[in-house]
Design a protein around this motif. Structure first.
Motif, PDB file in Angstrom:
ATOM      1  N   THR A   1       0.909  -1.176   0.134  1.00 19.34           N
ATOM      2  CA  THR A   1      -0.048   0.120   0.024  1.00 19.34           C
ATOM      3  C   THR A   1       0.756   1.209  -0.173  1.00 19.34           C
ATOM      4  O   THR A   1       0.622   2.256  -0.532  1.00 19.34           O
ATOM      5  CB  THR A   1      -0.917  -0.142   1.216  1.00 19.34           C
ATOM      6  N   LEU A   2       1.902   1.308   0.771  1.00 18.39           N
ATOM      7  CA  LEU A   2       2.777   2.408   0.910  1.00 18.39           C
ATOM      8  C   LEU A   2       4.194   2.053   1.193  1.00 18.39           C
ATOM      9  O   LEU A   2       4.509   1.094   2.121  1.00 18.39           O
ATOM     10  CB  LEU A   2       2.369   3.371   2.152  1.00 18.39           C
ATOM     11  N   THR A   3       5.316   2.355   0.462  1.00 14.26           N
ATOM     12  CA  THR A   3       6.693   2.038   0.766  1.00 14.26           C
ATOM     13  C   THR A   3       7.173   3.456   1.364  1.00 14.26           C
ATOM     14  O   THR A   3       7.008   4.569   0.840  1.00 14.26           O
ATOM     15  CB  THR A   3       7.504   1.842  -0.367  1.00 14.26           C
ATOM     16  N   LEU A   4       7.941   3.125   2.519  1.00 14.15           N
ATOM     17  CA  LEU A   4       8.702   4.272   3.188  1.00 14.15           C
ATOM     18  C   LEU A   4      10.096   4.246   3.033  1.00 14.15           C
ATOM     19  O   LEU A   4      10.709   3.048   3.148  1.00 14.15           O
ATOM     20  CB  LEU A   4       8.430   4.593   4.672  1.00 14.15           C
ATOM     21  N   ALA A   5      11.035   5.307   2.561  1.00 12.85           N
ATOM     22  CA  ALA A   5      12.513   5.259   2.408  1.00 12.85           C
ATOM     23  C   ALA A   5      13.039   6.573   2.663  1.00 12.85           C
ATOM     24  O   ALA A   5      12.463   7.550   2.993  1.00 12.85           O
ATOM     25  CB  ALA A   5      12.619   4.930   0.930  1.00 12.85           C
ATOM     26  N   GLY A   6      14.373   6.335   3.143  1.00 13.47           N
ATOM     27  CA  GLY A   6      15.141   7.513   3.295  1.00 13.47           C
ATOM     28  C   GLY A   6      16.455   7.387   2.411  1.00 13.47           C
ATOM     29  O   GLY A   6      16.147   7.516   1.154  1.00 13.47           O
TER      30      GLY A   6
END
Length: 281
Positions: free
Chosen positions: A206-211
């Protein structure tokens, strides 16, 4: 004063002001940035996700005192869940003073969120000692989810959190990360340090989080960041990216890497308030 001297003086003062901002005022600053995201697959009730990335504790202006302030500001933002996206430590940062991961993890252990604090590690963590950093986090109550997934309860309902190990230094095994997920309609949030894995992330996430990118650390007006540590250039430099109906959010992080400079990319704790799109009237 002639117009030429006036212009030269003005240019000098402007340059000095930009240098002061880039080398001191902005790297030493800290703020909470709230982003409201409407993403299909999330419930109508908003989910509050606190995101910390690229802490780089030990980089200039970024010691344990700053980490304590980061933790306090994050707790004050009242997230339902906190996601840490790696690069807690430093390796080769000019002017930096390395801080043991045990001391960093002890401070991060003060984070409070009803649905937990979860983490993946980054390339700097692995360059130091991946297992040591992981062990320090887990000894302080922070769950490291690399190439696996867990289901948690949140005030907005159930949530799957999957984690991918670092693209440069880990297995980055998407199949293993998603293997435990039931895909039963519960939203799936994927944590990864490096956004370059996103083209391979399936639509079932649904959602990917990255830095990792730090937003380039420097953004030139009307031009953008001249350098982004990504094989895709500026494509995943920062912010909300939508490709083929898939959603990625890249945070710009808190610390600095290589050189302690930030310009128009201030250090930030990200608070994502995520819910389903509003119904059409």
């Amino acid at each position: 004063m002639s117009w030429r001297r006036f212009l030269a003086l003005g240019s000098l003062l402007l340059g000095l002001g930009c240098l002061l901002r880039a080398c001191w005022l902005e790297p030493a600053s800290l703020r909470v940035v709230t982003e409201t995201l409407r993403i299909p697959g999330f419930p109508a009730a908003p989910l509050r996700i606190g995101v910390l990335s690229d802490l780089h504790v030990g980089s200039p202006f970024n010691g344990l005192d700053r980490l304590g302030r980061t933790v306090a500001l994050t707790n004050a933002a009242a997230p339902d869940v906190v996601c840490i996206l790696g690069d807690l430590v430093i390796r080769g940062v000019i002017g930096g003073r390395p801080v043991p991961p045990e001391r960093i993890a002890a401070e991060l252990g003060k984070l409070r969120a009803p649905s937990g604090v979860l983490a993946v590690l980054g390339n700097h963590d692995s360059w130091l000692d991946h297992d040591r950093v992981r062990r320090a986090l887990e000894q302080n109550g922070i769950r490291v989810i690399e190439d696996t997934a867990v289901r948690v309860r949140t005030p907005a309902g159930g949530l799957w959190l999957a984690g991918v190990s670092d693209l440069w230094t880990g297995r980055h095994d998407l199949a293993a990360a998603l293997a435990p997920v039931a895909f039963d309609g519960t939203p799936v949030v994927l944590l990864t340090h490096n956004p370059d894995v996103f083209p391979d992330v399936p639509a079932s996430v649904t959602l990917t989080l990255a830095g990792h990118t730090h937003g380039g650390q420097v953004r030139i007006p009307f031009f953008g960041p001249p350098v982004v540590p990504s094989r895709y250039g500026r494509r995943y430099a920062a912010g909300h990216v939508v490709e083929g109906g898939r959603h990625l959010f890249v945070v710009t992080g808190i610390g600095t890497s290589i050189v302690a400079v930030r310009f128009l990319v201030p250090p930030a704790i990200s608070l994502l308030i995520v819910s389903a799109p509003a119904p059409r009237s």
